[in-house]
Design an enzyme around this catalytic site. Structure first.
Site, PDB file in Angstrom:
ATOM      1  N   ASP A  52      45.992  53.249  36.884  1.00  0.00           N
ATOM      2  CA  ASP A  52      47.330  52.615  36.457  1.00  0.00           C
ATOM      3  C   ASP A  52      47.366  51.094  36.785  1.00  0.00           C
ATOM      4  O   ASP A  52      46.729  50.603  37.704  1.00  0.00           O
ATOM      5  CB  ASP A  52      48.520  53.512  37.153  1.00  0.00           C
ATOM      6  CG  ASP A  52      49.791  53.213  36.545  1.00  0.00           C
ATOM      7  OD1 ASP A  52      49.857  52.817  35.265  1.00  0.00           O
ATOM      8  OD2 ASP A  52      50.853  53.160  37.281  1.00  0.00           O
TER       9      ASP A  52
ATOM     10  N   ARG B 226      53.136  58.228  42.920  1.00  0.00           N
ATOM     11  CA  ARG B 226      53.437  59.459  42.544  1.00  0.00           C
ATOM     12  C   ARG B 226      52.291  60.166  41.604  1.00  0.00           C
ATOM     13  O   ARG B 226      51.277  59.354  41.466  1.00  0.00           O
ATOM     14  CB  ARG B 226      54.777  59.372  41.323  1.00  0.00           C
ATOM     15  CG  ARG B 226      54.388  58.343  40.269  1.00  0.00           C
ATOM     16  CD  ARG B 226      55.750  58.095  39.336  1.00  0.00           C
ATOM     17  NE  ARG B 226      55.665  57.024  38.567  1.00  0.00           N
ATOM     18  CZ  ARG B 226      56.097  55.969  38.550  1.00  0.00           C
ATOM     19  NH1 ARG B 226      57.314  55.742  39.366  1.00  0.00           N
ATOM     20  NH2 ARG B 226      55.978  54.936  37.717  1.00  0.00           N
TER      21      ARG B 226
ATOM     22  N   HIS C 151      44.206  47.222  28.502  1.00  0.00           N
ATOM     23  CA  HIS C 151      43.516  48.627  28.277  1.00  0.00           C
ATOM     24  C   HIS C 151      42.045  48.286  28.209  1.00  0.00           C
ATOM     25  O   HIS C 151      41.406  49.284  28.527  1.00  0.00           O
ATOM     26  CB  HIS C 151      44.103  49.403  27.151  1.00  0.00           C
ATOM     27  CG  HIS C 151      45.557  49.668  27.509  1.00  0.00           C
ATOM     28  ND1 HIS C 151      45.884  50.414  28.780  1.00  0.00           N
ATOM     29  CD2 HIS C 151      46.710  49.909  26.755  1.00  0.00           C
ATOM     30  CE1 HIS C 151      47.176  50.680  28.710  1.00  0.00           C
ATOM     31  NE2 HIS C 151      47.706  50.130  27.474  1.00  0.00           N
TER      32      HIS C 151
ATOM     33  N   ARG D 213      50.756  45.920  33.278  1.00  0.00           N
ATOM     34  CA  ARG D 213      51.039  44.839  34.128  1.00  0.00           C
ATOM     35  C   ARG D 213      50.122  43.722  34.284  1.00  0.00           C
ATOM     36  O   ARG D 213      50.427  42.526  34.481  1.00  0.00           O
ATOM     37  CB  ARG D 213      51.670  45.486  35.546  1.00  0.00           C
ATOM     38  CG  ARG D 213      53.133  45.875  35.577  1.00  0.00           C
ATOM     39  CD  ARG D 213      53.107  46.915  36.580  1.00  0.00           C
ATOM     40  NE  ARG D 213      52.433  48.222  36.596  1.00  0.00           N
ATOM     41  CZ  ARG D 213      52.235  48.877  37.533  1.00  0.00           C
ATOM     42  NH1 ARG D 213      52.797  48.558  38.850  1.00  0.00           N
ATOM     43  NH2 ARG D 213      51.588  50.006  37.285  1.00  0.00           N
TER      44      ARG D 213
ATOM     45  N   ASN E 141      47.136  48.679  33.827  1.00  0.00           N
ATOM     46  CA  ASN E 141      46.744  47.837  32.815  1.00  0.00           C
ATOM     47  C   ASN E 141      47.662  46.905  32.107  1.00  0.00           C
ATOM     48  O   ASN E 141      47.577  45.915  31.976  1.00  0.00           O
ATOM     49  CB  ASN E 141      45.971  48.673  31.663  1.00  0.00           C
ATOM     50  CG  ASN E 141      44.778  49.739  31.973  1.00  0.00           C
ATOM     51  OD1 ASN E 141      44.184  49.302  33.242  1.00  0.00           O
ATOM     52  ND2 ASN E 141      44.355  50.579  31.412  1.00  0.00           N
TER      53      ASN E 141
ATOM     54  N   LEU F 146      25.912  63.553  37.140  1.00  0.00           N
ATOM     55  CA  LEU F 146      27.380  63.162  37.475  1.00  0.00           C
ATOM     56  C   LEU F 146      28.137  63.882  36.314  1.00  0.00           C
ATOM     57  O   LEU F 146      27.749  63.610  35.226  1.00  0.00           O
ATOM     58  CB  LEU F 146      27.760  61.640  37.395  1.00  0.00           C
ATOM     59  CG  LEU F 146      29.411  61.252  37.402  1.00  0.00           C
ATOM     60  CD1 LEU F 146      29.787  61.795  38.743  1.00  0.00           C
ATOM     61  CD2 LEU F 146      29.469  59.830  37.174  1.00  0.00           C
TER      62      LEU F 146
HETATM   63  C1  IPE Z   1      49.595  57.658  34.308  1.00  0.00           C
HETATM   64  O1  IPE Z   1      50.313  56.616  34.318  1.00  0.00           O
HETATM   65  C2  IPE Z   1      48.922  58.164  33.229  1.00  0.00           C
HETATM   66  C3  IPE Z   1      47.563  57.445  33.253  1.00  0.00           C
HETATM   67  C4  IPE Z   1      46.974  56.494  33.962  1.00  0.00           C
HETATM   68  C5  IPE Z   1      47.238  57.660  32.249  1.00  0.00           C
HETATM   69  P1  IPE Z   1      51.626  56.166  33.653  1.00  0.00           P
HETATM   70  O2  IPE Z   1      51.826  54.734  33.707  1.00  0.00           O
HETATM   71  O3  IPE Z   1      51.878  56.925  32.351  1.00  0.00           O
HETATM   72  O4  IPE Z   1      52.543  56.941  34.782  1.00  0.00           O
HETATM   73  P2  IPE Z   1      54.101  56.590  34.921  1.00  0.00           P
HETATM   74  O5  IPE Z   1      54.896  56.685  33.680  1.00  0.00           O
HETATM   75  O6  IPE Z   1      54.204  55.474  35.682  1.00  0.00           O
HETATM   76  O7  IPE Z   1      54.486  57.821  35.993  1.00  0.00           O
HETATM   77  C1  IPE Z   2      47.463  52.892  32.750  1.00  0.00           C
HETATM   78  O1  IPE Z   2      48.102  51.785  32.558  1.00  0.00           O
HETATM   79  C2  IPE Z   2      46.879  53.091  31.663  1.00  0.00           C
HETATM   80  C3  IPE Z   2      47.508  54.160  30.669  1.00  0.00           C
HETATM   81  C4  IPE Z   2      48.497  55.047  30.975  1.00  0.00           C
HETATM   82  C5  IPE Z   2      47.053  54.424  29.257  1.00  0.00           C
HETATM   83  P1  IPE Z   2      49.498  51.448  32.328  1.00  0.00           P
HETATM   84  O2  IPE Z   2      49.397  51.045  30.697  1.00  0.00           O
HETATM   85  O3  IPE Z   2      50.477  52.307  32.722  1.00  0.00           O
HETATM   86  O4  IPE Z   2      49.827  50.153  33.116  1.00  0.00           O
HETATM   87  P2  IPE Z   2      51.357  49.819  33.631  1.00  0.00           P
HETATM   88  O5  IPE Z   2      51.701  50.767  34.744  1.00  0.00           O
HETATM   89  O6  IPE Z   2      52.466  49.634  32.467  1.00  0.00           O
HETATM   90  O7  IPE Z   2      50.995  48.379  34.196  1.00  0.00           O
HETATM   91 MG    MG Z   3      51.638  52.771  34.296  1.00  0.00          MG
END
Ligand code: IPE
Ligand code: IPE
Ligand code: MG
Length: 235
Positions: free
Chosen positions: A13, A183, A30, A17, A15, A124
């Protein structure tokens, strides 16, 4: 004694931000995240860990803007095309967990092809969670049980996981979530029952081998009791 570490799962999580903080479009985050996933896969394998599961796209991520969802799938398709040979050469067996029925047939074909191409590898097992939701997985497992007319007395904690997408994969020992949120976001709800959970504020595009080692070191200091007392575990 050190805790055996067989399976690491990661909620990648942060990417978006990371991109925003660097004045970039979310998709650039991403792209960088996909490169980090590649590096961390190598690092996990180098540490002799046998299973890695990466949360790449949740069943809830469809709610994101259409552009972002399309961009993510373009990236995924490119990733499969460019990385398959390397996975093959490096002894990595690819698996996908999640409901693939929602994908177009071209992407599904590419995924199945990559799975077949790497199926003989043993070093792996890399599972990528795509259109994955823990609740959805449990519901799909339940439907399979009903469809196969399995008698109720044969359903127990040992047999039920055979119907999950992760059948044949041990439960994760360590879950890492980057990006600061504390979470689970619908990841591996059944399998995480006794997993040690490591949260870090580091955003996924900035995660690296050193951060991985920090998580592994933290894990090795945990006492895994599985419901027992400390004294019983030490014995
Ligand atoms: C969880 O991240 C899903 C992935 C990393 C693929 P999210 O960014 O979707 O989760 P929430 O919405 O903050 O719970
Ligand atoms: C996780 O990064 C990647 C995916 C859910 C695909 P996010 O895109 O959720 O990044 P934030 O949480 O908005 O920073
Ligand atoms: Mg996220």
């Amino acid at each position: 004694m050190q805790n055996p570490l067989t399976h690491v799962a990661i909620i990648m999580d942060g990417n978006g931000r990371w991109a925003q903080r660097n004045g970039l479009m979310r998709l650039k985050g991403h792209e960088k995240g996909a490169r980090v996933a590649k590096d961390i896969t190598k690092a996990v394998k180098a540490r002799n860990i046998k299973y890695l599961t990466l949360y790449a796209f949740s069943s809830e991520n469809w709610k994101r803007p259409k552009d972002e969802v399309e961009g993510l799938f373009r990236l995924l398709e490119r990733f499969i095309e460019t990385e398959i040979q390397e996975l093959k050469d490096n002894g990595v067996k690819l698996r996908v967990i999640g409901d693939l029925d929602k994908f177009n047939s071209r992407l599904r074909q590419k995924i199945y092809y990559s799975i077949v191409e790497t199926s003989g590898n043993r070093d792996l097992v890399l599972s990528i969670a795509l259109n994955y939701g823990g609740r959805d997985e449990i519901i799909r497992a339940t439907k399979k049980i009903i469809m196969e007319s399995i008698p109720p007395e044969e359903i127990n904690e040992k047999s039920f996981p055979d119907f999950l997408d992760t059948s044949d994969i041990p439960d994760p020992d360590l879950l890492i979530r980057t990006g600061g949120e504390k979470r689970i976001s619908n990841f591996l709800l059944w399998q995480l029952a006794y997993t040690e959970i490591y949260f870090t504020d580091v955003l996924w595009p900035e995660f690296n081998e050193q951060e991985l080692d920090n998580a592994i070191n933290w894990f090795s200091g945990r006492q895994r009791r599985f419901g027992m007392t400390s004294e019983q575990v030490i014995e």
